[in-house]
Each structure stands twice: as structure tokens, then as C-alpha cells.
Design a protein around this motif. Structure first.
Motif, mmCIF file in Angstrom:
data_model
loop_
_atom_site.group_PDB
_atom_site.id
_atom_site.type_symbol
_atom_site.label_atom_id
_atom_site.label_comp_id
_atom_site.label_asym_id
_atom_site.label_seq_id
_atom_site.Cartn_x
_atom_site.Cartn_y
_atom_site.Cartn_z
ATOM 1 N N LEU B 29 0.827 -1.212 0.000
ATOM 2 C CA LEU B 29 0.000 0.000 0.000
ATOM 3 C C LEU B 29 0.855 1.254 0.000
ATOM 4 N N ILE B 30 1.985 1.197 0.680
ATOM 5 C CA ILE B 30 2.890 2.349 0.653
ATOM 6 C C ILE B 30 3.369 2.581 -0.780
ATOM 7 N N ALA B 31 3.811 1.489 -1.412
ATOM 8 C CA ALA B 31 4.316 1.611 -2.784
ATOM 9 C C ALA B 31 3.207 2.077 -3.734
ATOM 10 N N ALA B 32 2.036 1.432 -3.610
ATOM 11 C CA ALA B 32 0.937 1.767 -4.518
ATOM 12 C C ALA B 32 0.514 3.220 -4.342
ATOM 13 N N GLY B 33 0.449 3.654 -3.107
ATOM 14 C CA GLY B 33 0.055 5.034 -2.817
ATOM 15 C C GLY B 33 1.043 6.019 -3.417
ATOM 16 N N PHE B 34 2.301 5.689 -3.268
ATOM 17 C CA PHE B 34 3.364 6.538 -3.804
ATOM 18 C C PHE B 34 3.235 6.673 -5.320
ATOM 19 N N PHE B 35 3.028 5.525 -5.994
ATOM 20 C CA PHE B 35 2.925 5.556 -7.451
ATOM 21 C C PHE B 35 1.657 6.273 -7.909
ATOM 22 N N PHE B 36 0.583 6.070 -7.148
ATOM 23 C CA PHE B 36 -0.682 6.716 -7.505
ATOM 24 C C PHE B 36 -0.512 8.242 -7.453
ATOM 25 N N ALA B 37 0.033 8.695 -6.327
ATOM 26 C CA ALA B 37 0.207 10.139 -6.149
ATOM 27 C C ALA B 37 1.152 10.695 -7.218
ATOM 28 N N ILE B 42 2.103 13.895 -12.282
ATOM 29 C CA ILE B 42 2.776 14.058 -13.567
ATOM 30 C C ILE B 42 1.783 14.145 -14.716
ATOM 31 N N HIS B 43 0.831 13.157 -14.759
ATOM 32 C CA HIS B 43 -0.042 13.079 -15.923
ATOM 33 C C HIS B 43 -1.314 13.911 -15.796
ATOM 34 N N LYS B 49 -4.249 3.814 -14.976
ATOM 35 C CA LYS B 49 -3.353 3.076 -15.864
ATOM 36 C C LYS B 49 -1.873 3.206 -15.481
ATOM 37 N N GLY B 50 -1.415 4.427 -15.367
ATOM 38 C CA GLY B 50 -0.001 4.653 -15.067
ATOM 39 C C GLY B 50 0.416 4.044 -13.756
ATOM 40 N N SER B 51 -0.391 4.289 -12.725
ATOM 41 C CA SER B 51 0.016 3.816 -11.402
ATOM 42 C C SER B 51 -0.027 2.292 -11.313
ATOM 43 N N LEU B 52 -1.020 1.676 -11.960
ATOM 44 C CA LEU B 52 -1.111 0.217 -11.897
ATOM 45 C C LEU B 52 0.048 -0.444 -12.627
ATOM 46 N N ASP B 53 0.494 0.203 -13.688
ATOM 47 C CA ASP B 53 1.649 -0.330 -14.409
ATOM 48 C C ASP B 53 2.853 -0.432 -13.487
ATOM 49 N N SER B 54 3.048 0.604 -12.699
ATOM 50 C CA SER B 54 4.191 0.591 -11.792
ATOM 51 C C SER B 54 3.977 -0.373 -10.632
#
Lengths: 317, 236
Positions: B29-37, B42-43, B49-54
Motif C-alpha cells: 500500500l505504501i508503494a501503490a500510494g506513492f505511485f498513484f500520487a 505528472i499526468h 493506468k499509469g500507477s497500476l503499471d508501476s
């Protein structure tokens, strides 16, 4: 209940179990005795369907262990060596899990668990996490698990290993009690245990059965002789010569012990020589302080049968 | 099926008794939250899409940690012996464990729905791709779990199981990229075997039966091999 015919288990370079056959009757407690690596655990693993044999057949409670594995497993309670348990579960939870796994109907589960907790004396630790229990209690949790589905046959691999003497006594008591309603096959290398608990003993060595009988018959079978140990006060040499005079006495040795002598007498044949010896002592007016028969223990039998073969082998080589 | 359920319950229980579940879920959740934010910043786009890819990369690292103990631990502690001498089939055991790990995986990605909530509050996301992404996530989870399960049944060391599991999944992921370096049946096959290509169509909002079949059949194959491997103690 258990029928084993010409069972063989071959590993890459040796036969762990080599062409053994035996039968175990209903409600009998049979002890499987043997040195480490003799094939006890392998035999049990085959009987519990954990691994198949290379050759031979085995039926448990009428089901073949190779073709009817699930039925066999329903009939047996197996306690492996070292008693593997899920250390993160509580004792009660673990037994509940095992009860479900062993297809005990939902309604009976609680009752069965209660009964097993009672039987093995772990009622007060049922809420504890298994990992925190002492070895003895873990052993009993394992035993409770083997009993939970009221199996016809119990297969226990070294059930008393690693316990303290009091716990060993308790577990033995439990097993002896079980023998009245269950068929028990247990392995051990602790000899007095077999003498106390088992109806029949099977000694196996290097994968082969070397002896199989009741403990008392086994002792009779092997050369028991009629050996006496006596403590007599008096002059050693003189006593020795008069004792040697008895017809039925084969040899006499002695050594000094405190203010008296300890004599070892070997009788010839199976005849009880105690009366002859007593009469001789009374006649010559020696003071007899102790007389006892030297019985051969299971330990000696075990030693004899398991080392005999190696001696023969070395002789042949 | 009842035995599957029994095994399933025990495994779930065991996940939450040990720190594994909590650690894995927190890290994810920490990682997912970071990527989501980060992606949002950025986009500036109301999609996952972008965050789930990461996050896929993190699933790749964390799923083997979920599965590592399933068989390794049982072999090591010897409970395999009590388990396999109870009246259960090898399939019951494998499938029960698979479902338990997959459920923990589901629990792990479930809280990411809160991102969708944020997106709907502050933007106007297209729900189609979001739904299909979650379908894809679960299918991919099934594959990842079955890889981890197989690896766990091969070794009694949990660390080894986790490491080999992660490496296998990374290989499975990057193998798809290799297909861009050439043409012909070989590269085409690599593209098909790799997970990335199948996954990316889900994030675009496409639920293609080919991709569904890819995940399901691959998962089934791995479970089948695992059952055989568990069975193999009998003929080894």
C-alpha cells in the motif's frame, strides 16, 4: 488389522525395508524395535501411505495402502517422529482443524475434541499457542490429534522420545489404555518401554525382521540359562570348591565384596538350580546373605539379535 | 471441496497470525500510494493506468513473499507428514493453499479502491478501464500465486522459495519485451509467454478472451505441475 507381505522399500543404494512380512491382530499393541536406521520409520510411512513401497503389499483395516489410500488414512491415527505441529495455532484450533480434515461431522467435533483433551490431559493448555508449549505437552497435542477421529489403528513413531521420566510414564499409561480399544503399532528404541507396554515385539535390523514374539517368550527363547548371583560370607576358595561339586552347576566364579564374597553361578541346562545351591550352602554352614536369579533383559536380547548378524558377516568376510 | 475449504481456512488463519500478511500489505500500500500520487501529479489524468503499471512491479516482488511459506514451511517442520497422511488428496491441499494465497493477494489490492474514490471526487474517470484493470489484476494474481506455489513446493527453504519466485516472475515479465527485438515465430512466442503484453490490454479497458485464457490456462498448468510435484514424494 495390519497385514504386511514381503514389503520392500529400496533407496538408491540400500534397502531400507527388506522383504518383511507381519500381521497385527485387532486390539493388539505391537512394538517395533530396532536401532537407528533399521527401517522403523520407513515401515510406518508406508503403512500410513506417506510413501509407497518398492515391492510387496500391505493392507490396513482391510484396505490396500497403495490403491485405497484415502480409506486407509481415514482408519489410522499417525504420530510421526518429532511430532510436527503448526506452531502458530492454538491447541484447540489445531485439533479443530485436524477434526475437519479427518471428516468428523460438524456436530461431533466439539465432543470429540473435549474427549481427546481429557484423555491426553491437555485441557488446561488448550488455549495456548502450540509453539509456547513444552515438549511433553506438544507430544500430547500430537497424540490427541491421532486419537481425534477414533481410528481403529494407531501408528506411533517413538511416542515417548524427548520426554521427562514422569511424562514418559503418563504417555505409556495412555497408550496402554488405548490398546484396549485400538490396534497400536509403536516404534521405539527404549527397551523397558516395550516390556511394559507391548503385547508383542518385533525387532528389526537393517530392514529385516530378526525376532518377533511376546516379550516373555523372547526372553525364554534366547539362552537364559539359570544364572544365579549370591552373596555368601566365608572363605571364598572353600565355598567355591563345594559349590562346584554340585552336579547341575557348570561354573562358579567369585569376587570379594565388602566382608563377604559375591558368587556367580552358571547352571547347566534349563533346570532350576536354586534348591541344590541352597542345600549345599546349608550343609556346609555358610552364611547366605543374598541369592537372586539373573534374568536376561530385553536389552540383552536386542543386543544379541541385532549384533549377531554383523558378527556373522565379519566372520564370513 | 470441504477439505479445500479446511486447508484454505487454516492458511488464512496462519497468514494473519504471522506478521507476513501485515508486512506485505503495508509495503504494497505504501508503494501503490506513492505511485498513484506520483502518476497523478505528472499526468494529471483521472485514470489508474499509469500507477497500476508501476504497481505491477511490486506485485511481482511481493506475491512470492505471500506464497513462499506455503509448502516450504510444511516440508521443513515435518507437518507435511501429518497433512499428507490425513484423508485429503494432494489436489485438495494444493488448491486450498492456492485459494488462500490468492485471497490474501485480493485483500492486498482491495484498499486501492480508495484511489478510485479519490478520482471520482476530484475528476471524472472512465470506469471501464478501471474495472477491466482489476479483472486483469486478479487474473495476474492467480498466475503469480501459482508460480510462487510451485516454487515453494520445490524447496524447504522459504528464502530460496521467495528469491526464485521473484526471479521467475521477473523473467516472465521481461520476456515479453524481448519480442520487440525481432520478428518470426520465436519472438511471437516470447511475446505470448510474457505477462506484460496480456496485462497491458486490461489496463486499456479491453477484456480479451485470449488474455483471459492465457492467464487461466497458465495458472492451471502450474497448479497441475505443483500437484504432480507434491505427489512426486511417492515415486522419487
Amino acid at each position: 488389522m495390519i497385514k504386511v507381505n514381503n514389503l520392500t522399500k529400496r533407496y538408491v543404494n540400500m534397502n531400507a525395508v527388506d522383504d518383511i512380512s507381519f500381521h497385527v491382530k485387532e486390539n493388539e499393541i505391537v512394538g517395533l524395535l530396532g536401532p537407528n536406521g533399521a527401517g522403523k520409520t520407513t515401515t510406518m510411512r508406508i503403512l500410513t501411505c506417506f510413501m509407497p513401497a518398492t515391492a510387496g503389499t500391505a493392507t490396513v483395516a482391510g484396505y490396500d495402502v497403495f490403491t485405497d489410500s484415502l480409506n486407509v488414512r481415514q482408519q489410522i491415527g499417525y504420530l510421526p517422529e518429532n511430532v510436527p505441529l503448526y506452531l502458530d495455532m492454538r491447541a484447540y484450533e489445531y485439533l479443530m482443524f485436524r477434526a475437519k480434515l479427518k471428516n468428523i461431522p460438524r456436530r461431533e467435533r466439539r465432543k470429540k475434541i473435549e474427549y481427546c483433551l481429557e484423555m491426553t490431559g491437555i485441557k488446561d493448555v488448550q488455549k495456548q499457542i502450540i509453539g509456547t508449549l513444552s515438549k511433553g505437552y506438544k507430544q500430547r497435542v500430537g497424540l490427541a490429534d491421532t486419537l481425534i477421529h477414533d481410528p481403529k489403528i494407531l501408528i506411533l513413531d517413538e511416542p515417548t522420545i524427548g520426554l521427562d521420566p514422569n511424562q514418559i510414564r503418563q504417555i505409556r499409561g495412555v497408550i496402554k489404555g488405548l490398546g484396549q480399544k485400538h490396534t497400536v503399532l509403536l516404534s521405539t528404541h527404549i527397551l523397558p518401554e516395550v516390556e511394559m507396554v507391548c503385547d508383542r515385539v518385533m525387532i528389526i535390523n537393517k530392514g529385516k525382521i530378526v525376532a518377533m514374539d511376546t516379550p516373555s517368550n523372547l526372553m525364554k527363547q534366547l539362552k537364559t540359562g539359570s544364572n544365579l548371583v549370591l552373596e555368601i560370607k566365608g572363605e571364598g576358595e572353600k565355598i567355591k570348591s563345594s559349590l562346584s561339586g554340585i552336579d547341575t552347576v557348570e561354573s562358579v566364579t567369585y569376587r570379594k565384596k565388602d566382608d563377604a564374597n559375591e558368587f556367580y553361578i552358571n547352571g547347566s541346562g534349563e533346570k532350576d538350580i536354586r534348591e541344590d545351591v541352597f542345600n549345599c550352602i546349608v550343609k556346609d554352614n555358610y552364611i547366605l546373605r543374598e541369592m537372586k536369579r539373573q534374568t536376561i533383559t530385553l536389552e540383552e536380547i536386542f543386543h544379541q539379535v541385532t549384533t549377531k548378524e554383523t558378527e556373522e558377516e565379519t566372520a564370513n568376510a | 471441496m470441504r477439505n479445500v475449504n479446511t486447508i484454505f481456512q487454516r492458511e488464512i488463519m496462519s497468514y494473519f497470525y504471522s506478521p507476513i500478511a501485515y508486512v506485505v500489505i503495508s509495503v504494497f500500500l505504501i508503494a501503490a500510494g506513492f505511485f498513484f500520487a506520483g502518476n497523478l501529479q505528472i499526468h494529471q489524468e483521472a485514470s489508474l493506468k499509469g500507477s497500476l503499471d508501476s504497481t505491477q512491479f511490486f506485485l511481482l516482488l511481493l506475491t512470492p513473499v505471500i506464497t513462499m511459506k506455503l509448502f516450504s514451511d510444511e516440508t521443513k517442520s515435518g507437518t507435511m507428514e501429518t497433512l499428507m497422511t490425513s484423508p485429503v488428496t494432494d489436489f485438495d491441499v494444493v488448491f486450498g493453499k492456492f485459494l488462500a494465497a490468492l485471497s490474501l493477494y485480493a485483500v492486498m489490492i482491495l484498499p486501492t479502491w480508495i484511489y478510485v474514490l479519490f478520482l471520482t471526487i476530484f475528476g471524472n474517470p472512465d470506469f471501464g478501464p478501471i474495472f477491466s484493470s482489476y479483472i486483469g489484476l486478479m487474473l495476474m494474481g492467480g498466475l503469480f500465486v501459482s508460480v510462487g506455489l510451485l516454487v515453494s513446493s520445490l524447496t524447504k527453504n522459504q528464502v530460496v522459495a521467495a528469491v526464485i519466485g521473484i526471479v521467475s516472475l521477473i523473467i516472465l515479465w521481461v520476456i515479453g519485451y524481448l519480442s520487440e527485438y525481432g520478428d518470426g515465430w520465436f519472438y511471437e512466442a516470447l511475446r505470448y509467454i510474457g505477462t506484460y503484453d496480456h496485462w497491458s490490454s486490461f489496463t486499456k479497458g479491453i477484456v480479451d478472451t485470449r488474455d483471459v485464457i492465457y492467464y487461466l490456462s497458465f495458472t492451471a498448468l502450474l497448479l497441475f505441475i505443483t500437484v504432480r510435484n507434491v505427489e512426486s514424494r511417492k515415486w522419487r
